[in-house]
Design a protein around this motif. Structure first.
Motif, PDB file in Angstrom:
ATOM      1  N   LEU A  43      -8.856 -26.380 -23.983  1.00  0.00           N
ATOM      2  CA  LEU A  43      -8.289 -25.980 -22.699  1.00  0.00           C
ATOM      3  C   LEU A  43      -6.981 -25.231 -22.931  1.00  0.00           C
ATOM      4  N   ALA A  44      -6.580 -24.464 -21.955  1.00  0.00           N
ATOM      5  CA  ALA A  44      -5.312 -23.747 -22.030  1.00  0.00           C
ATOM      6  C   ALA A  44      -4.209 -24.644 -21.467  1.00  0.00           C
ATOM      7  N   VAL A  45      -3.234 -24.943 -22.287  1.00  0.00           N
ATOM      8  CA  VAL A  45      -2.133 -25.821 -21.893  1.00  0.00           C
ATOM      9  C   VAL A  45      -1.417 -25.249 -20.674  1.00  0.00           C
ATOM     10  N   GLY A  46      -1.198 -26.105 -19.664  1.00  0.00           N
ATOM     11  CA  GLY A  46      -0.452 -25.707 -18.477  1.00  0.00           C
ATOM     12  C   GLY A  46      -1.257 -25.001 -17.401  1.00  0.00           C
ATOM     13  N   LEU A  47      -2.567 -24.813 -17.617  1.00  0.00           N
ATOM     14  CA  LEU A  47      -3.384 -24.158 -16.594  1.00  0.00           C
ATOM     15  C   LEU A  47      -4.052 -25.179 -15.676  1.00  0.00           C
ATOM     16  N   LYS A  48      -4.483 -24.697 -14.506  1.00  0.00           N
ATOM     17  CA  LYS A  48      -5.143 -25.567 -13.523  1.00  0.00           C
ATOM     18  C   LYS A  48      -6.640 -25.579 -13.769  1.00  0.00           C
ATOM     19  N   TYR A  49      -7.199 -26.770 -13.556  1.00  0.00           N
ATOM     20  CA  TYR A  49      -8.639 -26.940 -13.709  1.00  0.00           C
ATOM     21  C   TYR A  49      -9.171 -27.796 -12.574  1.00  0.00           C
ATOM     22  N   LEU A  50     -10.399 -27.508 -12.184  1.00  0.00           N
ATOM     23  CA  LEU A  50     -11.138 -28.364 -11.268  1.00  0.00           C
ATOM     24  C   LEU A  50     -12.016 -29.276 -12.119  1.00  0.00           C
ATOM     25  N   LEU A  51     -11.865 -30.575 -11.924  1.00  0.00           N
ATOM     26  CA  LEU A  51     -12.729 -31.569 -12.556  1.00  0.00           C
ATOM     27  C   LEU A  51     -13.655 -32.116 -11.487  1.00  0.00           C
ATOM     28  N   ARG A  52     -14.952 -32.177 -11.790  1.00  0.00           N
ATOM     29  CA  ARG A  52     -15.916 -32.728 -10.833  1.00  0.00           C
ATOM     30  C   ARG A  52     -16.849 -33.677 -11.592  1.00  0.00           C
ATOM     31  N   ALA A  53     -16.897 -34.919 -11.130  1.00  0.00           N
ATOM     32  CA  ALA A  53     -17.800 -35.919 -11.706  1.00  0.00           C
ATOM     33  C   ALA A  53     -18.817 -36.286 -10.631  1.00  0.00           C
ATOM     34  N   SER A  54     -20.088 -36.345 -11.016  1.00  0.00           N
ATOM     35  CA  SER A  54     -21.167 -36.614 -10.072  1.00  0.00           C
ATOM     36  C   SER A  54     -21.924 -37.867 -10.477  1.00  0.00           C
ATOM     37  N   PHE A  55     -22.328 -38.641  -9.462  1.00  0.00           N
ATOM     38  CA  PHE A  55     -22.990 -39.917  -9.709  1.00  0.00           C
ATOM     39  C   PHE A  55     -24.134 -40.102  -8.717  1.00  0.00           C
ATOM     40  N   MET A  56     -25.301 -40.493  -9.215  1.00  0.00           N
ATOM     41  CA  MET A  56     -26.403 -40.929  -8.363  1.00  0.00           C
ATOM     42  C   MET A  56     -27.130 -42.045  -9.092  1.00  0.00           C
ATOM     43  N   TYR A  57     -27.091 -43.228  -8.526  1.00  0.00           N
ATOM     44  CA  TYR A  57     -27.672 -44.410  -9.172  1.00  0.00           C
ATOM     45  C   TYR A  57     -29.193 -44.348  -9.205  1.00  0.00           C
ATOM     46  N   GLY A  58     -29.846 -44.223  -8.067  1.00  0.00           N
ATOM     47  CA  GLY A  58     -31.294 -44.092  -8.024  1.00  0.00           C
ATOM     48  C   GLY A  58     -32.059 -45.233  -8.672  1.00  0.00           C
ATOM     49  N   PRO A 125     -12.023 -23.620 -14.824  1.00  0.00           N
ATOM     50  CA  PRO A 125     -10.649 -23.105 -14.779  1.00  0.00           C
ATOM     51  C   PRO A 125     -10.367 -22.469 -13.423  1.00  0.00           C
ATOM     52  N   LEU A 126      -9.124 -22.574 -12.985  1.00  0.00           N
ATOM     53  CA  LEU A 126      -8.697 -21.996 -11.712  1.00  0.00           C
ATOM     54  C   LEU A 126      -7.557 -21.021 -11.942  1.00  0.00           C
ATOM     55  N   LYS A 127      -7.425 -20.067 -11.036  1.00  0.00           N
ATOM     56  CA  LYS A 127      -6.290 -19.147 -11.103  1.00  0.00           C
ATOM     57  C   LYS A 127      -5.014 -19.931 -10.835  1.00  0.00           C
ATOM     58  N   SER A 128      -3.955 -19.594 -11.532  1.00  0.00           N
ATOM     59  CA  SER A 128      -2.704 -20.338 -11.378  1.00  0.00           C
ATOM     60  C   SER A 128      -2.066 -20.143 -10.013  1.00  0.00           C
ATOM     61  N   SER A 129      -2.455 -19.088  -9.288  1.00  0.00           N
ATOM     62  CA  SER A 129      -1.837 -18.813  -7.987  1.00  0.00           C
ATOM     63  C   SER A 129      -2.387 -19.686  -6.855  1.00  0.00           C
ATOM     64  N   ILE A 130      -3.550 -20.285  -7.043  1.00  0.00           N
ATOM     65  CA  ILE A 130      -4.080 -21.123  -5.961  1.00  0.00           C
ATOM     66  C   ILE A 130      -3.600 -22.562  -6.123  1.00  0.00           C
TER      67      ILE A 130
END
Length: 158
Positions: A43-58, A125-130
């Motif tokens: 990863l790039a140090v100091g940058l913004k990231y979206l983390l998404r974890a998904s779960f379905m037991y079923g 990865p996300l743009k740093s401006s948002i």
């Protein structure tokens, strides 16, 4: 020999349909250890990231007892995952973070209420401006997402 608990569900047509999003068709459970982590590198140090974890037991394990466990980003509690009724209920955890290193850890912690599992883990990865309010000491966590838009392609919302 069975690959995983989903095989029976596909054969019997329970909970899993061809329309089910691909990310929910797999599951990894963590029967050993109190804390099990994924380390996402490069990863790039100091940058913004979206983390998404998904779960379905079923009911992948055939126990019909959806677990409750904690999800962490590094040492910080992200969410308590509670996948309950109906058996095909889905939970999505999202967070926007600034990473202080060239990696980030996402950990599933057994709280004694069943075996932690995960269906999918995404990093974008996300743009740093948002999201200017997100910095090294403060992130954003998705609380709820609602669609108040049209229910089909012929509806028009004005």
């Amino acid at each position: 020999m069975r690959k995983n608990g989903w095989d029976d569900l596909f054969e019997e047509g329970r909970h899993v349909t061809p329309e089910l999003v691909r990310i929910y068709r797999d599951v990894r459970s963590f029967v050993d250890g109190a804390r099990n982590c994924y380390t996402l590198w490069s990863l790039a140090v100091g940058l913004k990231y979206l983390l998404r974890a998904s779960f379905m037991y079923g009911n992948y394990d055939g126990l019909n007892r959806p677990p409750v466990f904690d999800l962490y980003i590094g040492v910080n509690l992200w969410k308590t995952v509670n996948v309950s009724d109906p058996p095909d209920a889905r939970v999505v955890a999202e967070a926007i973070v600034v990473v202080p290193d060239d990696f980030v850890q996402v950990c599933l912690v057994n709280t004694g209420s069943g075996t932690p599992f995960i269906s999918g883990l995404e990093l974008r990865p996300l743009k740093s401006s948002i999201y200017p309010q997100v910095n090294l000491t403060q992130g954003l966590v998705l609380l709820v997402r609602r669609n108040f838009g049209p229910t089909d392609s012929t509806d028009i919302v004005r």
